[in-house]
Design a protein around this motif. Structure first.
Motif, PDB file in Angstrom:
ATOM      1  N   LEU A   1       0.943  -7.799  55.722  1.00 46.79           N
ATOM      2  CA  LEU A   1       0.353  -6.836  56.653  1.00 46.79           C
ATOM      3  C   LEU A   1       0.409  -7.355  58.091  1.00 46.79           C
ATOM      4  O   LEU A   1       0.754  -6.608  59.021  1.00 46.79           O
ATOM      5  N   LEU A   2       0.077  -8.629  58.273  1.00 41.84           N
ATOM      6  CA  LEU A   2       0.046  -9.188  59.622  1.00 41.84           C
ATOM      7  C   LEU A   2       1.451  -9.301  60.210  1.00 41.84           C
ATOM      8  O   LEU A   2       1.682  -8.964  61.381  1.00 41.84           O
ATOM      9  N   ALA A   3       2.404  -9.763  59.417  1.00 43.60           N
ATOM     10  CA  ALA A   3       3.780  -9.892  59.908  1.00 43.60           C
ATOM     11  C   ALA A   3       4.363  -8.522  60.259  1.00 43.60           C
ATOM     12  O   ALA A   3       5.057  -8.371  61.275  1.00 43.60           O
TER      13      ALA A   3
ATOM     14  N   THR B   1      -2.239 -16.037  45.225  1.00 47.81           N
ATOM     15  CA  THR B   1      -0.890 -15.689  45.687  1.00 47.81           C
ATOM     16  C   THR B   1      -0.858 -14.273  46.232  1.00 47.81           C
ATOM     17  O   THR B   1      -0.317 -14.032  47.327  1.00 47.81           O
ATOM     18  N   LEU B   2      -1.417 -13.329  45.484  1.00 50.03           N
ATOM     19  CA  LEU B   2      -1.416 -11.940  45.935  1.00 50.03           C
ATOM     20  C   LEU B   2      -2.224 -11.769  47.218  1.00 50.03           C
ATOM     21  O   LEU B   2      -1.830 -11.001  48.110  1.00 50.03           O
ATOM     22  N   GLY B   3      -3.347 -12.498  47.318  1.00 49.85           N
ATOM     23  CA  GLY B   3      -4.166 -12.395  48.526  1.00 49.85           C
ATOM     24  C   GLY B   3      -3.436 -12.906  49.753  1.00 49.85           C
ATOM     25  O   GLY B   3      -3.381 -12.223  50.792  1.00 49.85           O
ATOM     26  N   LEU B   4      -2.858 -14.106  49.676  1.00 52.97           N
ATOM     27  CA  LEU B   4      -2.124 -14.663  50.813  1.00 52.97           C
ATOM     28  C   LEU B   4      -0.909 -13.809  51.153  1.00 52.97           C
ATOM     29  O   LEU B   4      -0.627 -13.550  52.339  1.00 52.97           O
ATOM     30  N   ALA B   5      -0.192 -13.360  50.126  1.00 51.32           N
ATOM     31  CA  ALA B   5       1.015 -12.571  50.370  1.00 51.32           C
ATOM     32  C   ALA B   5       0.673 -11.228  51.007  1.00 51.32           C
ATOM     33  O   ALA B   5       1.388 -10.758  51.910  1.00 51.32           O
TER      34      ALA B   5
ATOM     35  N   ALA C   1       5.073 -14.912  48.297  1.00 48.20           N
ATOM     36  CA  ALA C   1       4.666 -15.134  46.905  1.00 48.20           C
ATOM     37  C   ALA C   1       5.451 -16.263  46.244  1.00 48.20           C
ATOM     38  O   ALA C   1       4.957 -16.895  45.306  1.00 48.20           O
ATOM     39  N   THR C   2       6.670 -16.521  46.730  1.00 47.56           N
ATOM     40  CA  THR C   2       7.490 -17.578  46.132  1.00 47.56           C
ATOM     41  C   THR C   2       7.715 -18.753  47.083  1.00 47.56           C
ATOM     42  O   THR C   2       8.531 -19.629  46.784  1.00 47.56           O
ATOM     43  N   GLU C   3       7.022 -18.790  48.225  1.00 43.25           N
ATOM     44  CA  GLU C   3       7.204 -19.877  49.191  1.00 43.25           C
ATOM     45  C   GLU C   3       6.557 -21.148  48.665  1.00 43.25           C
ATOM     46  O   GLU C   3       5.476 -21.126  48.086  1.00 43.25           O
ATOM     47  N   LEU C   4       7.238 -22.288  48.885  1.00 43.74           N
ATOM     48  CA  LEU C   4       6.751 -23.543  48.321  1.00 43.74           C
ATOM     49  C   LEU C   4       6.473 -24.603  49.379  1.00 43.74           C
ATOM     50  O   LEU C   4       5.363 -25.146  49.446  1.00 43.74           O
TER      51      LEU C   4
END
Length: 516
Positions: A328-330, A319-323, A455-458
């Motif tokens: 950063l990219l967004a 989660t932390l890695g994807l977030a 982090a909370t996207e489902l």
């Protein structure tokens, strides 16, 4: 000998790199709409009409619009009422109520649903959805209403009361019209969230377009029926945007005159303070107490056995890695769009900025389905890869980053950039030495907003995540779907803990903007 001159390009003219990135992002935002249109033409107009005009779609439309029509006004009324009590009355503990009414934003709606059905397993249907949605989303109306009340000139209200109007009459005649933009903005945001919500409604077995699209995808793998449901959902989103634009009109609301901003004279509640405190406490218990107590209860029931540190650690790292990567990219992608939007008044600037905001109105499930279709048809190697998940996150949450970065750009004096260029610095050097340093706080806020959203996207994660991906939201969803509420509790708690700092940041920024 004539003195030499240094010619630098105007700061308001975007370079080739900035323009290219902006065009690429604008093209990407049209992928979901292109997916819907291409599906209609691929199956034929007649077949598409058959899939849209059927009883099932009518039921879904009634449920979806029903929850929006019921929930959005309740959230707006509750948010404005709470904001008025906190900002205009002498209610005890007013410094605490504000943060408490923003804190529910740290609790994902599907966690709220999990908490309520843990207490009342028979909860389902429209009114269950309205209750849970209201407790999840009323802060989106409270924040802008409270910020607007802090900025309003209190002299007008006080003059109305001096002329014989009571507090309620003065609020309706003087304050409420000034809250129009805050009301419409909060209501639109809540309505768009409701159209996109999946987890909260799926847990209480309340069928909406989003839950039906997800079920259709699982049964027929992005078949025409699911695509047409997505098309109807997109039309609902655009209809909301149109209604909002019509209601806003061309009215302008501004505080006229200079001088030092002063606080409004607080209205004394007297004996009425007791029922007011009961209402404030009731909202706090329903919005925060229920989820926190339920999570604590399940953690107590599960004991140490539910704390599988290996699984939890793996989910937290992913989660932390994807977030982090998506944030950063967004944020980086928001810079060229914000630069064009602020530094240029051209039609191109409005198109680039508007395209990204339109994307924010599209539900995550529509964007995810578009990404699935595009990768399967034209880029199979990218299907179910982390790259596609991150790309979907950027499309979903770039508007959040853009709002913050744009505000930061607007506060950067153009003269400083021009001075840097006139001293021989390149555009890139000027960006890092001047622009980036001055917009760093806004960029940090933008990154934080995207981080907690990812982090909370489902929904999009469930559709796009590669095999082996187990984020906090996915693990929570897997356990709650199996009715193993105790095992789901640690993941719910960690998601809330991760979201709390950003919620606090939102509250502080709201107060800072209101006091500007």
């Amino acid at each position: 000998m004539a003195p030499s001159t240094v010619t630098t390009p105007p700061v308001g003219r975007p370079g080739a790199v900035v323009t290219g990135v902006a065009l690429l992002l604008m093209a990407a935002t049209f992928v979901p709409l292109g997916y819907i249109v291409s599906t209609i033409f691929s199956i034929g107009i007649d077949r598409a009409a058959d899939l849209v005009f059927r009883p099932r779609v009518g039921d879904l439309l009634r449920n979806t619009l029903g929850v929006v029509v019921c929930t959005a006004p309740i959230c707006v009324a509750l948010g404005i009422g709470l904001a008025w009590v906190v900002e205009r009355t002498d209610v005890p503990g007013k410094s605490w109520w504000g943060p408490l009414f923003v804190a529910p934003l740290a609790v994902p709606a599907f966690v709220d649903s999990y908490a309520w059905i843990s207490l009342f397993p028979t909860m389902h249907g429209l009114w269950a959805g309205v209750l849970i949605s209201t407790m999840s989303y009323f802060p989106l109306a409270y924040l802008p209403a409270a910020a607007t009340l802090r900025r309003l000139d209190p002299a007008v209200e006080e003059s109305a009361r001096a002329l014989g109007s009571g507090p309620v009459a003065a609020f309706i005649r003087i304050v409420l019209p000034q809250l129009r933009l805050a009301v419409l903005g909060g209501g639109l945001l809540i309505a768009l969230h409701l159209l996109a919500e999946y987890g909260a409604f799926a847990l209480i077995r309340f069928d909406t377009f989003t839950t039906a699209i997800f079920e259709q995808y699982q049964s027929s793998f992005a078949g025409p029926a699911g695509s047409m449901l997505a098309g109807v959902l997109v039309l609902c989103c655009f209809a909301l945007l149109g209604v909002d634009a019509g209601l806003r009109g061309r009215g302008r609301y501004a505080r006229v005159g200079g001088g030092t901003q002063r606080s409004a004279t607080r209205i004394r509640l007297g004996i009425g303070v007791f029922p007011v405190l009961v209402v404030l406490a009731g909202v706090t218990v329903a919005a925060l107490g229920v989820p926190l107590w339920t999570i604590g209860r399940w953690l107590h029931i599960g004991g140490a056995a539910v704390w599988n540190l290996g699984e939890i650690g793996h989910a937290l790292r992913q989660t932390l890695g994807l977030a982090t990567v998506a944030a950063l990219l967004a944020t980086a992608c928001a810079f060229p769009v914000a630069w064009i939007a602020v530094r240029s008044a051209s039609v191109f600037a409005r198109l680039v900025e508007g395209a990204n905001y339109v994307t924010s109105a599209l539900p995550g499930i529509v964007i995810a389905l578009a990404m699935v279709t595009v990768t399967i048809r034209w880029a199979p190697p990218l299907y179910q890869t982390a790259s596609m998940v991150i790309a979907a996150y950027v499309l979903l949450f770039l508007p959040r980053a853009l709002v913050a970065v744009r505000a930061g750009f607007a506060q950067v004096p153009v003269g400083l950039e021009e001075a840097s260029r006139s001293l021989g610095k390149s555009a890139l050097a000027t960006f890092f030495l001047v622009t980036l340093r001055l917009t760093a706080p806004a960029a940090a806020a933008a990154g934080a907003l995207v981080f907690v959203a990812v982090a909370t996207e489902l929904t999009a994660t469930l559709l796009l995540a590669p095999l082996g991906t187990r984020t906090l939201a996915m693990r929570f969803w897997a356990f709650s779907g199996e009715l193993d509420y105790a095992a789901a509790a640690p993941y719910a708690l960690i998601m809330i803990v991760v979201s709390v700092p950003v919620t606090y940041l939102l509250f502080n920024r709201s107060r800072a903007v209101a006091g500007a």
